[in-house]
Design a protein around this motif. Structure first.
Motif, PDB file in Angstrom:
ATOM      1  N   ASN A 181       0.832  -1.208   0.000  1.00  0.00           N
ATOM      2  CA  ASN A 181       0.000   0.000   0.000  1.00  0.00           C
ATOM      3  C   ASN A 181       0.865   1.256   0.000  1.00  0.00           C
ATOM      4  O   ASN A 181       1.847   1.328   0.736  1.00  0.00           O
ATOM      5  N   LEU A 182       0.463   2.224  -0.829  1.00  0.00           N
ATOM      6  CA  LEU A 182       1.150   3.509  -0.868  1.00  0.00           C
ATOM      7  C   LEU A 182       0.671   4.360   0.298  1.00  0.00           C
ATOM      8  O   LEU A 182      -0.539   4.456   0.532  1.00  0.00           O
ATOM      9  N   PRO A 183       1.578   4.997   1.028  1.00  0.00           N
ATOM     10  CA  PRO A 183       1.163   5.832   2.158  1.00  0.00           C
ATOM     11  C   PRO A 183       0.268   6.982   1.687  1.00  0.00           C
ATOM     12  O   PRO A 183       0.587   7.676   0.732  1.00  0.00           O
ATOM     13  N   GLY A 184      -0.885   7.136   2.319  1.00  0.00           N
ATOM     14  CA  GLY A 184      -1.779   8.246   2.024  1.00  0.00           C
ATOM     15  C   GLY A 184      -2.587   8.111   0.749  1.00  0.00           C
ATOM     16  O   GLY A 184      -3.255   9.053   0.331  1.00  0.00           O
ATOM     17  N   LYS A 185      -2.538   6.969   0.079  1.00  0.00           N
ATOM     18  CA  LYS A 185      -3.284   6.775  -1.171  1.00  0.00           C
ATOM     19  C   LYS A 185      -4.057   5.470  -1.120  1.00  0.00           C
ATOM     20  O   LYS A 185      -3.659   4.536  -0.432  1.00  0.00           O
ATOM     21  N   ASN A 186      -5.132   5.433  -1.864  1.00  0.00           N
ATOM     22  CA  ASN A 186      -5.899   4.195  -1.983  1.00  0.00           C
ATOM     23  C   ASN A 186      -5.380   3.419  -3.196  1.00  0.00           C
ATOM     24  O   ASN A 186      -6.117   3.162  -4.144  1.00  0.00           O
ATOM     25  N   ASP A 187      -4.103   3.099  -3.181  1.00  0.00           N
ATOM     26  CA  ASP A 187      -3.440   2.422  -4.288  1.00  0.00           C
ATOM     27  C   ASP A 187      -2.220   1.698  -3.720  1.00  0.00           C
ATOM     28  O   ASP A 187      -1.896   1.846  -2.550  1.00  0.00           O
ATOM     29  N   SER A 188      -1.548   0.954  -4.567  1.00  0.00           N
ATOM     30  CA  SER A 188      -0.352   0.241  -4.126  1.00  0.00           C
ATOM     31  C   SER A 188       0.732   0.328  -5.196  1.00  0.00           C
ATOM     32  O   SER A 188       0.476   0.742  -6.324  1.00  0.00           O
ATOM     33  N   PHE A 189       1.956  -0.063  -4.817  1.00  0.00           N
ATOM     34  CA  PHE A 189       3.070  -0.032  -5.748  1.00  0.00           C
ATOM     35  C   PHE A 189       2.863  -1.063  -6.857  1.00  0.00           C
ATOM     36  O   PHE A 189       2.475  -2.196  -6.602  1.00  0.00           O
ATOM     37  N   SER A 190       3.150  -0.640  -8.093  1.00  0.00           N
ATOM     38  CA  SER A 190       3.113  -1.562  -9.228  1.00  0.00           C
ATOM     39  C   SER A 190       4.512  -1.791  -9.797  1.00  0.00           C
ATOM     40  O   SER A 190       4.755  -2.783 -10.457  1.00  0.00           O
ATOM     41  N   SER A 191       5.429  -0.832  -9.560  1.00  0.00           N
ATOM     42  CA  SER A 191       6.805  -0.976 -10.048  1.00  0.00           C
ATOM     43  C   SER A 191       7.726  -0.042  -9.279  1.00  0.00           C
ATOM     44  O   SER A 191       7.270   0.843  -8.545  1.00  0.00           O
ATOM     45  N   PHE A 192       9.028  -0.220  -9.487  1.00  0.00           N
ATOM     46  CA  PHE A 192      10.047   0.570  -8.793  1.00  0.00           C
ATOM     47  C   PHE A 192      11.076   1.097  -9.788  1.00  0.00           C
ATOM     48  O   PHE A 192      12.269   1.091  -9.522  1.00  0.00           O
ATOM     49  N   THR A 193      10.620   1.541 -10.938  1.00  0.00           N
ATOM     50  CA  THR A 193      11.496   2.031 -11.999  1.00  0.00           C
ATOM     51  C   THR A 193      11.116   3.457 -12.369  1.00  0.00           C
ATOM     52  O   THR A 193      10.014   3.910 -12.055  1.00  0.00           O
ATOM     53  N   PRO A 194      12.015   4.185 -13.052  1.00  0.00           N
ATOM     54  CA  PRO A 194      11.648   5.522 -13.515  1.00  0.00           C
ATOM     55  C   PRO A 194      10.425   5.458 -14.430  1.00  0.00           C
ATOM     56  O   PRO A 194      10.242   4.499 -15.177  1.00  0.00           O
TER      57      PRO A 194
END
Length: 185
Positions: A49-62
């Motif tokens: 989960n992303l802090p403060g958002k109703n979403d989550s991480f999908s990737s860790f790239t530019p």
């Protein structure tokens, strides 16, 4: 339960006895792992989960402007007990985040965040760097289609260190056209 197995690794970052690395698994996707808590465990991973958002991480790239960056291992940095990293949500809206074992994940700068004392907003990010003074430096592309180098102290506000088109320090007359064109040593 089913456990995930490592499938691939990016080069590790090492600071004293700490390590951080990006890795993937066929079952769990991409993740950032570290031993900041004393044992290897995820700092952030696909669907965290992303802090403060109703979403989550999908990737860790530019993403966005920096998506085609030729440097493929510029997604995270390690300094002492802090990991600065890039993260994107499912809308491909990126940000710079900080992970510590004590505080978990906190946002540093995110997509559409307004720059202080400006009408500009951040659009994409690259090269997050954890600094010795607890700050985070990063490259960002803004809503006026310019690149810039920014720094956020901890705690503190984001300040520009240099922006494309702005005069360089020490009376250098040449204007920057792209901040990535210059080498600082």
């Amino acid at each position: 339960g089913t456990s995930a197995n490592y499938a691939s690794f990016a080069p590790p970052l090492i600071y004293n006895h700490h390590v951080a690395y990006l890795s993937s698994s066929r079952l769990q996707g991409l993740g950032i792992f570290s031993n900041l808590t004393g044992k290897i465990q995820p700092a952030a991973y696909y669907n965290t989960n992303l802090p403060g958002k109703n979403d989550s991480f999908s990737s860790f790239t530019p993403s966005g402007y920096y998506e085609s960056s030729p440097n493929k291992h510029d997604e995270l940095s390690l300094w002492r007990n802090r990991i600065a990293f890039l993260g994107n949500d499912y809308s491909d809206q990126g940000g710079v985040y900080l992970y510590t074992a004590a505080d978990g994940i906190t946002p540093v700068a995110t997509f559409n965040m307004q720059l202080p004392k400006s009408t500009l907003h951040f659009k994409s990010f690259a090269y997050p760097t954890a600094l010795a003074n607890n700050g985070i430096a990063f490259l960002a592309y803004t809503s006026n289609q310019q690149t810039g180098l920014y720094k956020k102290n901890s705690p503190g506000t984001i300040v520009p260190l240099g922006q494309a088109g702005a005069p360089m320090p020490n009376d250098i007359k040449k204007k920057m056209t792209n901040i990535t064109d210059y080498s600082f040593s």
